[in-house]
Design a protein around this motif. Structure first.
Motif, PDB file in Angstrom:
ATOM      1  N   ASN A  15      34.176  38.077  35.727  1.00 52.96           N
ATOM      2  CA  ASN A  15      32.798  38.506  35.416  1.00 52.96           C
ATOM      3  C   ASN A  15      31.797  37.389  35.728  1.00 52.96           C
ATOM      4  O   ASN A  15      30.734  37.647  36.288  1.00 52.96           O
ATOM      5  CB  ASN A  15      32.671  38.888  33.929  1.00 52.96           C
ATOM      6  CG  ASN A  15      33.026  40.345  33.675  1.00 52.96           C
ATOM      7  OD1 ASN A  15      33.578  41.013  34.532  1.00 52.96           O
ATOM      8  ND2 ASN A  15      32.714  40.830  32.487  1.00 52.96           N
ATOM      9  N   THR A  59      36.640  42.555  38.393  1.00 49.21           N
ATOM     10  CA  THR A  59      35.273  42.971  38.105  1.00 49.21           C
ATOM     11  C   THR A  59      34.770  43.821  39.261  1.00 49.21           C
ATOM     12  O   THR A  59      34.797  43.393  40.414  1.00 49.21           O
ATOM     13  CB  THR A  59      34.351  41.744  37.909  1.00 49.21           C
ATOM     14  OG1 THR A  59      34.826  40.996  36.782  1.00 49.21           O
ATOM     15  CG2 THR A  59      32.911  42.174  37.639  1.00 49.21           C
ATOM     16  N   LEU A 126      28.224  44.750  36.081  1.00 49.48           N
ATOM     17  CA  LEU A 126      29.528  44.140  36.370  1.00 49.48           C
ATOM     18  C   LEU A 126      30.524  44.761  35.401  1.00 49.48           C
ATOM     19  O   LEU A 126      30.442  44.554  34.192  1.00 49.48           O
ATOM     20  CB  LEU A 126      29.469  42.625  36.158  1.00 49.48           C
ATOM     21  CG  LEU A 126      28.354  41.893  36.904  1.00 49.48           C
ATOM     22  CD1 LEU A 126      28.420  40.402  36.604  1.00 49.48           C
ATOM     23  CD2 LEU A 126      28.469  42.158  38.401  1.00 49.48           C
ATOM     24  N   GLY A 128      33.904  44.618  34.079  1.00 52.31           N
ATOM     25  CA  GLY A 128      35.077  43.733  34.001  1.00 52.31           C
ATOM     26  C   GLY A 128      36.227  44.476  33.347  1.00 52.31           C
ATOM     27  O   GLY A 128      36.106  44.976  32.223  1.00 52.31           O
TER      28      GLY A 128
END
Ligand code: BTN
Length: 240
Positions: A15, A59, A126, A128
């Motif tokens: 991440n 990610t 993002l 993750g």
């Protein structure tokens, strides 16, 4: 370059790596995958145990320009991974709101979504994703040994991580880019797998219990506050 996936042997956190790419690079990959994370992070400031090769640490970078409901990203990502695990590993999964994936009451996957802003505007999400793949019970730190599981523990099989990654990315692309399903359909599929609806839950931020009754159209947890319904969008919720 489109659809590029970056594979790393070791990273602090995929991440963090992806966030730096979004801030500093003209070429944004589709995903960052690592064999090992030295500082894998989880929700609520917790760490995510990420030993070498036993899990998937990735990610997925989503440009949020065409995403209608940002709040739904978290639930949709959980669903995308749950479907892959069910189809590839032939096990039943549940989703613990908002997006932990559970098999036989234990956590097999955690998802941490971070939003990246530019000039005050949200540009990327993002997503993750950490999946425990081939861990044995004793590989988990003692404090999570009774609440964590892996695909290997649940099925007695070792799955090809690259195939899982490929399918997860394919699913995420279908959900977010091709928009194969409506938001309503996504919420309905999450609901079917939810392990909280119809149960008493403890909401940490409120320090009290509620009764979970539904999911809102944007994936929030609808709970009963006396007679009134209230929607919870973030925070930690535990089954009672
Ligand atoms: C949670 O269970 O609280 C969320 C865990 C998310 C872990 C993944 S592993 C890949 C990505 N990089 C991180 O540092 N965290 C997420």
């Amino acid at each position: 370059m489109k659809n590029k996936i970056i594979f790393l042997n070791e990273v602090d956190s995929t991440n963090i790596y992806a966030a730096n790419l979004c801030r500093n690079s003209a070429e944004i990959p589709l995903a960052v995958v690592a064999a090992l994370q030295t500082n894998g992070s989880g929700r609520m400031g917790r760490s995510f145990h990420s030993p070498k090769d036993t899990g998937i640490y990735m990610t997925y970078i989503l440009n949020t320009e065409n995403v209608e409901t940002l709040n739904l990203i978290t639930s949709a990502a959980g669903l995308a991974v749950a479907e892959v695990i069910e189809n590839m590993c032939d096990v039943k999964t549940q989703i613990k709101w908002p997006n932990d994936i559970i098999i036989s009451s234990k956590k097999v996957c955690g998802i941490l979504t971070k939003l990246i802003t530019e000039n005050g505007k949200i540009k990327f999400a993002l997503i993750g994703i950490g999946i425990n793949v081939s861990n044995e019970k004793e590989d988990f730190p003692e404090e999570i040994r009774d609440i964590a599981t892996s695909l290997k523990i649940e099925t007695n099989k070792v799955f090809d991580k690259e195939k899982i990654i490929e399918k997860v990315i394919q699913n995420l692309n279908e959900f977010f880019i091709a928009k194969k399903f409506t938001e309503k359909e996504i919420v309905e599929s999450v609901k079917k797998r939810s392990n909280m609806l119809g149960k008493k839950v403890f909401v940490k931020s409120e320090n009290r219990e509620f009764f979970a009754v539904n999911l809102s159209p944007d994936g929030g947890l609808v709970v009963l506050d006396g007679e009134e319904e209230k929607v919870i969008h973030s925070g930690e919720v535990e089954l009672f």
